[in-house]
Scaffold this active site. Sequence first.
Site, mmCIF file in Angstrom:
data_model
loop_
_atom_site.group_PDB
_atom_site.id
_atom_site.type_symbol
_atom_site.label_atom_id
_atom_site.label_comp_id
_atom_site.label_asym_id
_atom_site.label_seq_id
_atom_site.Cartn_x
_atom_site.Cartn_y
_atom_site.Cartn_z
ATOM 1 N N ASN A 12 44.425 27.383 24.289
ATOM 2 C CA ASN A 12 44.607 26.267 23.357
ATOM 3 C C ASN A 12 46.027 25.738 23.580
ATOM 4 O O ASN A 12 46.992 26.339 23.117
ATOM 5 C CB ASN A 12 44.421 26.766 21.916
ATOM 6 C CG ASN A 12 44.709 25.690 20.890
ATOM 7 O OD1 ASN A 12 44.896 24.514 21.240
ATOM 8 N ND2 ASN A 12 44.763 26.071 19.632
ATOM 9 N N LYS A 14 47.338 23.200 22.376
ATOM 10 C CA LYS A 14 47.856 22.521 21.176
ATOM 11 C C LYS A 14 48.474 21.171 21.571
ATOM 12 O O LYS A 14 47.979 20.518 22.486
ATOM 13 C CB LYS A 14 48.823 23.449 20.430
ATOM 14 C CG LYS A 14 48.184 24.822 20.132
ATOM 15 C CD LYS A 14 48.967 25.687 19.205
ATOM 16 C CE LYS A 14 48.236 27.005 18.988
ATOM 17 N NZ LYS A 14 48.922 27.905 18.051
ATOM 18 N N HIS A 100 40.829 25.420 13.228
ATOM 19 C CA HIS A 100 42.060 26.154 13.541
ATOM 20 C C HIS A 100 42.959 26.152 12.303
ATOM 21 O O HIS A 100 43.013 25.150 11.570
ATOM 22 C CB HIS A 100 42.764 25.505 14.736
ATOM 23 C CG HIS A 100 43.864 26.366 15.280
ATOM 24 N ND1 HIS A 100 45.087 26.458 14.661
ATOM 25 C CD2 HIS A 100 43.917 27.192 16.360
ATOM 26 C CE1 HIS A 100 45.850 27.310 15.348
ATOM 27 N NE2 HIS A 100 45.156 27.767 16.377
ATOM 28 N N GLU A 102 45.969 25.712 11.978
ATOM 29 C CA GLU A 102 46.937 24.610 11.950
ATOM 30 C C GLU A 102 46.281 23.338 11.423
ATOM 31 O O GLU A 102 46.927 22.536 10.737
ATOM 32 C CB GLU A 102 47.549 24.416 13.350
ATOM 33 C CG GLU A 102 48.511 25.567 13.677
ATOM 34 C CD GLU A 102 48.687 25.860 15.145
ATOM 35 O OE1 GLU A 102 48.223 25.071 15.991
ATOM 36 O OE2 GLU A 102 49.281 26.913 15.447
ATOM 37 N N GLU A 170 41.958 34.589 14.107
ATOM 38 C CA GLU A 170 43.377 34.372 14.347
ATOM 39 C C GLU A 170 44.145 34.602 13.044
ATOM 40 O O GLU A 170 44.199 33.689 12.192
ATOM 41 C CB GLU A 170 43.624 32.947 14.840
ATOM 42 C CG GLU A 170 42.940 32.623 16.148
ATOM 43 C CD GLU A 170 43.601 31.453 16.855
ATOM 44 O OE1 GLU A 170 43.965 31.601 18.013
ATOM 45 O OE2 GLU A 170 43.769 30.386 16.225
ATOM 46 N N GLY A 176 51.957 32.389 17.038
ATOM 47 C CA GLY A 176 53.259 31.880 17.455
ATOM 48 C C GLY A 176 54.441 32.691 16.957
ATOM 49 O O GLY A 176 55.582 32.230 17.029
ATOM 50 N N SER A 216 49.485 35.430 19.300
ATOM 51 C CA SER A 216 50.495 36.096 20.131
ATOM 52 C C SER A 216 49.882 37.030 21.176
ATOM 53 O O SER A 216 50.428 38.096 21.471
ATOM 54 C CB SER A 216 51.508 36.850 19.258
ATOM 55 O OG SER A 216 52.231 35.936 18.444
HETATM 56 P P1 13P Z 1 49.823 31.852 20.033
HETATM 57 O O1 13P Z 1 49.138 32.546 21.180
HETATM 58 O O2 13P Z 1 50.928 30.942 20.482
HETATM 59 O O3 13P Z 1 50.225 32.816 18.978
HETATM 60 O O4 13P Z 1 48.749 30.867 19.373
HETATM 61 C C1 13P Z 1 47.496 31.374 19.036
HETATM 62 C C2 13P Z 1 46.630 30.252 18.648
HETATM 63 O O5 13P Z 1 46.841 29.631 17.615
HETATM 64 C C3 13P Z 1 45.541 29.879 19.557
HETATM 65 O O6 13P Z 1 44.650 29.009 18.969
#
Ligand code: 13P
Length: 254
Positions: A12, A14, A100, A102, A170, A176, A216
Site C-alpha cells: 500500500n 498510500k 483502511h 487512515e 492492521e 507507521g 510496520s
Molecule cells: P506501515 O507498514 O507503514 O506501518 O503501514 C501499514 C499500512 O497501513 C498498510 O496498509
Amino acid sequence: MSQQRTPLIAGNWKMNGFLEDGAARASDLAGRMKSTGSDGFQMLLCPPATLLNAVGTAIADSGIFLGGQDCHVNPSGAHTGDISAAMLADLCCSHVIVGHSERRADHGEDDALVKAKAEAAIAAGMCAIVCVGETEAQRDAGETNAVVAGQVQGSLPVGADTSNLVIAYEPVWAIGTGRTARPAEAQEVHAVLRQTLNDIAGGEVADHCRILYGGSVKPGNAAELMALADVDGALVGGASLEADDFWSIAMACT
Ligand code: 13P
C-alpha cells in the site's frame, strides 16, 4: 501460513510517489518476479490512483496484481474527486483496499460505508481487501477482539466468497510506528477474525479467505509473522516503497 491459502504480499503505497520513481519501482519488482518466479506467494501493488496506469503497464505480464486504495460506492456519477470500482477494474485492477484506518480516521468512514464499498468492488469483479484494527486505547482496555470482530460483522460484504474477499488486520497503533504486534498477539486476533468469518459466512469462506497482517511489517520481522498459522500475507506500507525491502518481505513466504 497454511498450505490451503497462498500468501498475499500487498504494498500500500498510500499518498507517495511520482511517475518516474513509481514506475521504476514497479518495473524493478516485475523483473524480479519474472526472473525468480513467485512460488509460494502472490504480490499486489496498490499505488496512488495517479500511478495506476503507469504501474499497471510496468507490471504487465509479470504476475503482479494491481489494486486501488479506495473506491466509491457508486459506479459513476456526480462525485467530484472520487473513483469508482468500475474505473479501477477498467485499469485492470483486481483488488481494492477498503476501510483502511487512515480513511476511517481522515474521512469518517464507518463499517456500513466500508461494507458498501466492498460490495461495489465485488460488483465490479474485483476482490475487496477489508481492513480492520483496534486503536491503542481499545487494546489497553482489553477490547481488541470485540472491536475487530465487530468491524468484520459490520463491514463484511454481501456476496463474499473465497475469491473476492481478503481481510487485513492492521492494529492502528502499529501503523507507521515501527511497533508490531507480538506474534502471539497477532495470531490471537487472526484466529478471532477467522472464527468470526466462520460464524458469518461459513467454514468454506473462513478456511480459504486470506487474513493479512499489516503494521510496520519489515524484512526483519516478516518471517516470524508469516509463519503464524492464521496469517496469510502482509499489507505493507512504508517498506513497500523500497523494492529491496518489499521483495525481502515476499521472500519470507517462500
Ligand atoms: P506501515 O507498514 O507503514 O506501518 O503501514 C501499514 C499500512 O497501513 C498498510 O496498509
